[in-house]
Write a protein that holds these residues in place. Structure first.
Motif, PDB file in Angstrom:
ATOM      1  N   UNK A 143       0.864  -1.185   0.000  1.00 12.04           N
ATOM      2  CA  UNK A 143       0.000   0.000   0.000  1.00 12.04           C
ATOM      3  C   UNK A 143       0.900   1.234   0.000  1.00 12.04           C
ATOM      4  N   UNK A 144       1.013   1.886  -1.173  1.00  4.35           N
ATOM      5  CA  UNK A 144       1.974   2.989  -1.329  1.00  4.35           C
ATOM      6  C   UNK A 144       1.304   4.214  -1.954  1.00  4.35           C
ATOM      7  N   UNK A 145       0.361   4.830  -1.255  1.00  2.00           N
ATOM      8  CA  UNK A 145      -0.328   5.983  -1.860  1.00  2.00           C
ATOM      9  C   UNK A 145       0.600   7.158  -2.155  1.00  2.00           C
ATOM     10  N   UNK A 146       1.632   7.336  -1.344  1.00  2.00           N
ATOM     11  CA  UNK A 146       2.517   8.485  -1.555  1.00  2.00           C
ATOM     12  C   UNK A 146       3.482   8.244  -2.719  1.00  2.00           C
ATOM     13  N   UNK A 147       3.987   7.033  -2.833  1.00  2.00           N
ATOM     14  CA  UNK A 147       4.801   6.703  -4.000  1.00  2.00           C
ATOM     15  C   UNK A 147       3.975   6.840  -5.281  1.00  2.00           C
ATOM     16  N   UNK A 148       2.732   6.375  -5.229  1.00  2.00           N
ATOM     17  CA  UNK A 148       1.869   6.476  -6.405  1.00  2.00           C
ATOM     18  C   UNK A 148       1.580   7.936  -6.761  1.00  2.00           C
ATOM     19  N   UNK A 204      17.627   1.513   4.697  1.00  2.00           N
ATOM     20  CA  UNK A 204      18.207   0.191   4.480  1.00  2.00           C
ATOM     21  C   UNK A 204      17.189  -0.943   4.588  1.00  2.00           C
ATOM     22  N   UNK A 205      16.071  -0.718   5.253  1.00  2.00           N
ATOM     23  CA  UNK A 205      15.166  -1.799   5.644  1.00  2.00           C
ATOM     24  C   UNK A 205      14.707  -2.706   4.506  1.00  2.00           C
ATOM     25  N   UNK A 206      14.281  -2.182   3.332  1.00  2.00           N
ATOM     26  CA  UNK A 206      13.832  -3.111   2.289  1.00  2.00           C
ATOM     27  C   UNK A 206      14.922  -4.084   1.838  1.00  2.00           C
ATOM     28  N   UNK A 207      16.160  -3.621   1.814  1.00  2.00           N
ATOM     29  CA  UNK A 207      17.280  -4.477   1.433  1.00  2.00           C
ATOM     30  C   UNK A 207      17.478  -5.593   2.453  1.00  2.00           C
ATOM     31  N   UNK A 208      17.413  -5.252   3.725  1.00  2.00           N
ATOM     32  CA  UNK A 208      17.569  -6.266   4.773  1.00  2.00           C
ATOM     33  C   UNK A 208      16.475  -7.324   4.659  1.00  2.00           C
ATOM     34  N   UNK A 209      15.244  -6.878   4.395  1.00  2.00           N
ATOM     35  CA  UNK A 209      14.142  -7.830   4.235  1.00  2.00           C
ATOM     36  C   UNK A 209      14.367  -8.730   3.030  1.00  2.00           C
ATOM     37  N   UNK A 210      14.909  -8.149   1.942  1.00  2.00           N
ATOM     38  CA  UNK A 210      15.218  -8.953   0.771  1.00  2.00           C
ATOM     39  C   UNK A 210      16.268 -10.005   1.068  1.00  2.00           C
ATOM     40  N   UNK A 211      17.310  -9.636   1.805  1.00  2.00           N
ATOM     41  CA  UNK A 211      18.343 -10.608   2.178  1.00  2.00           C
ATOM     42  C   UNK A 211      17.769 -11.695   3.084  1.00  2.00           C
ATOM     43  N   UNK A 212      16.794 -11.346   3.890  1.00  2.00           N
ATOM     44  CA  UNK A 212      16.142 -12.331   4.757  1.00  2.00           C
ATOM     45  C   UNK A 212      15.220 -13.269   3.979  1.00  2.00           C
ATOM     46  N   UNK A 213      14.855 -12.863   2.762  1.00  2.00           N
ATOM     47  CA  UNK A 213      13.896 -13.651   1.990  1.00  2.00           C
ATOM     48  C   UNK A 213      12.495 -13.559   2.547  1.00  2.00           C
ATOM     49  N   UNK A 214      12.187 -12.456   3.248  1.00  2.00           N
ATOM     50  CA  UNK A 214      10.886 -12.300   3.902  1.00  2.00           C
ATOM     51  C   UNK A 214       9.999 -11.369   3.086  1.00  2.00           C
ATOM     52  N   UNK A 223      11.193   5.324  10.638  1.00  2.00           N
ATOM     53  CA  UNK A 223      11.005   6.004   9.352  1.00  2.00           C
ATOM     54  C   UNK A 223      10.611   7.468   9.550  1.00  2.00           C
ATOM     55  N   UNK A 224       9.709   7.715  10.472  1.00  2.00           N
ATOM     56  CA  UNK A 224       9.207   9.076  10.655  1.00  2.00           C
ATOM     57  C   UNK A 224      10.280  10.001  11.236  1.00  2.00           C
ATOM     58  N   UNK A 225      11.166   9.455  12.061  1.00  2.00           N
ATOM     59  CA  UNK A 225      12.266  10.283  12.574  1.00  2.00           C
ATOM     60  C   UNK A 225      13.161  10.734  11.428  1.00  2.00           C
ATOM     61  N   UNK A 226      13.385   9.855  10.459  1.00  2.00           N
ATOM     62  CA  UNK A 226      14.197  10.251   9.304  1.00  2.00           C
ATOM     63  C   UNK A 226      13.509  11.378   8.535  1.00  2.00           C
ATOM     64  N   UNK A 227      12.202  11.266   8.356  1.00  2.00           N
ATOM     65  CA  UNK A 227      11.473  12.320   7.639  1.00  2.00           C
ATOM     66  C   UNK A 227      11.560  13.643   8.391  1.00  2.00           C
ATOM     67  N   UNK A 228      11.363  13.601   9.709  1.00  2.00           N
ATOM     68  CA  UNK A 228      11.390  14.837  10.500  1.00  2.00           C
ATOM     69  C   UNK A 228      12.761  15.502  10.430  1.00  2.00           C
ATOM     70  N   UNK A 240       6.197  -0.075   2.818  1.00  2.00           N
ATOM     71  CA  UNK A 240       5.129   0.788   3.344  1.00  2.00           C
ATOM     72  C   UNK A 240       5.689   1.782   4.349  1.00  2.00           C
ATOM     73  N   UNK A 241       6.746   1.398   5.068  1.00  2.00           N
ATOM     74  CA  UNK A 241       7.406   2.347   5.960  1.00  2.00           C
ATOM     75  C   UNK A 241       8.066   3.475   5.193  1.00  2.00           C
ATOM     76  N   UNK A 242       8.718   3.134   4.074  1.00  2.00           N
ATOM     77  CA  UNK A 242       9.303   4.166   3.219  1.00  2.00           C
ATOM     78  C   UNK A 242       8.216   5.075   2.661  1.00  2.00           C
ATOM     79  N   UNK A 243       7.076   4.485   2.309  1.00  2.00           N
ATOM     80  CA  UNK A 243       5.974   5.289   1.787  1.00  2.00           C
ATOM     81  C   UNK A 243       5.471   6.279   2.844  1.00  2.00           C
ATOM     82  N   UNK A 244       5.398   5.845   4.099  1.00  2.00           N
ATOM     83  CA  UNK A 244       4.994   6.759   5.160  1.00  2.00           C
ATOM     84  C   UNK A 244       5.977   7.888   5.351  1.00  2.00           C
TER      85      UNK A 244
END
Length: 385
Positions: A29-34, A286-296, A264-269, A305-309
């Motif tokens: 769910x990425x309304x902001x990216x869209x 970094x989070x999406x990359x870590x999840x990809x390495x985890x295969x999750x 995520x929100x602290x980075x935005x602020x 979705x965190x990046x989108x927020x």
């Protein structure tokens, strides 16, 4: 005009059966990216030059407009700069991971995402003549070899589940690196940190894995090149090291972890605060990359979705130009990086017919297929670098 780049490390992926043939970007769910895709322009970006391994080091240098063929020497020296470790001309800096090896197989390239405090305690127990060891963040640490020759090495995240013997360091500094690994295995075997981790059902760090060594690089000053004061927000030493060499302001964010639990929100602020006195902010997550390495799949969707927020908070309070992209794909299927072009979107310089942000939709965008050197000129509204 001011400018912000939001980069979700490894966000791009492949269609997955468990997501009904969608990629994680398409499923999330990425309304902001869209919104950025719909009101901006999209395309595909080639971030890894031919002949280079698809690492975050090479890819992020490229996204920032630096040609790895002229300024990349290895990941280690970039992380050294972030850690405040000065390199002599004859020094080689290697990144080393705390890893879990069992029966000669790479079980885990990050020792169960060991904490920084645990890692530092392990590293303090280790001393090898000829090598200086510097604790870093979590499993990511630094080794400096003096009067070095360099060595061929392999990224540990590329060989999870494989026998490590064919991938051990080769040539040059390899004998010293091997001694460091052997000394670590002996020092860590009955270390209190590992005893506690094992008792808690966590993976122990059984040894270290040195890789991606290099000498101090020459990276042109960002402000001199673009006429803009730049800042970097990242929880990993690699990106902060690039920024340090480039003369950018490194903005440290409490709660930014370099893992899937990052704030995520602290980075935005902090980005919105910093853009008040800077012209350009590069927000790396970094989070999406870590999840990809985890295969999750689940964690990767959550990270996207965190990046989108984060992006939504930026868009709510910033009226400059924004670029959105990954640095490289980290497909769930492979659990490592690929060199495929990534989807990118630029908001602030007109719109095309793209309605959503994804790999397949970006391929239809007005920008078409571009090289990484094109991104910042497109964002800055300039014809060329």
């Amino acid at each position: 005009m001011k400018y912000i780049v939001v980069l979700g490390d490894g966000m791009a992926d492949e269609p997955l059966e468990e997501l009904g043939g969608q990629t994680p970007l398409e499923y999330a769910n990425t309304p902001n990216m869209d919104l950025v895709a719909r009101e901006g322009r999209c395309g595909l970006l080639k971030t890894v030059p031919d002949g280079f391994e698809p690492g975050s080091d090479v890819a992020n240098l490229s996204v920032l407009g630096y040609d790895p063929r002229t300024c990349y020497t290895g990941r280690g020296p970039l992380e050294a700069a972030s850690m405040g470790v000065d390199l002599a001309p004859s020094d080689y800096a290697y990144r080393f991971n705390l890893v879990t090896l069992r029966d000669g197989v790479m079980e885990d390239f990050n020792a169960g995402h060991i904490s920084s405090e645990e890692g530092a305690a392990l590293i303090r127990s280790l001393a090898v003549p000829g090598a200086d060891l510097h604790p870093g963040v979590s499993y990511r640490n630094l080794m400096v070899v003096h009067e070095a020759e360099g060595s061929e090495t392999s990224p540990p995240h590329d060989i999870v589940g494989q026998a490590v013997a064919p991938y051990l360091p080769r040539g040059g500094d390899a004998p010293l690196l091997a001694r460091c690994m052997e000394a670590a295995e002996a020092a860590f075997a009955d270390h209190p940190v590992n005893r506690a981790r094992t008792a808690a059902g966590k993976l122990p760090a059984t040894t270290i894995w040195p890789w991606s060594g290099g000498k101090r690089p020459a990276i042109p000053d960002f402000t001199e090149r673009w006429g803009l004061a730049g800042g970097m927000i990242s929880a990993v030493d690699l990106l902060n090291g690039i920024a340090t060499y480039a003369g950018m302001e490194v903005i440290h964010v409490p709660g930014a972890t370099g893992f899937i639990d990052t704030d995520y929100q602290a980075k935005a602020r902090h980005a919105l605060e910093a853009i008040e006195h800077l012209d350009f902010i590069y927000i790396h997550v970094e989070a999406p990359d870590e999840a990809g390495h985890m295969g999750s799949v689940e964690e990767k969707v959550k990270a996207i979705e965190g990046v989108d927020g984060l992006l939504g908070t930026v868009l709510d309070h910033f009226d400059g130009a924004v670029a959105l992209l990954p640095d490289h794909p980290t497909p769930i299927r492979l659990k490592t990086h690929t060199s495929n072009p990534v989807p990118f979107a630029v908001l602030g310089h007109g719109a095309d017919s793209t309605r959503v942000y994804s790999e397949r939709e970006a391929a239809k965008g007005a920008y078409g297929l571009r090289n990484s050197a094109d991104l910042l000129p497109l964002l800055f509204g300039r014809k060329s670098a």
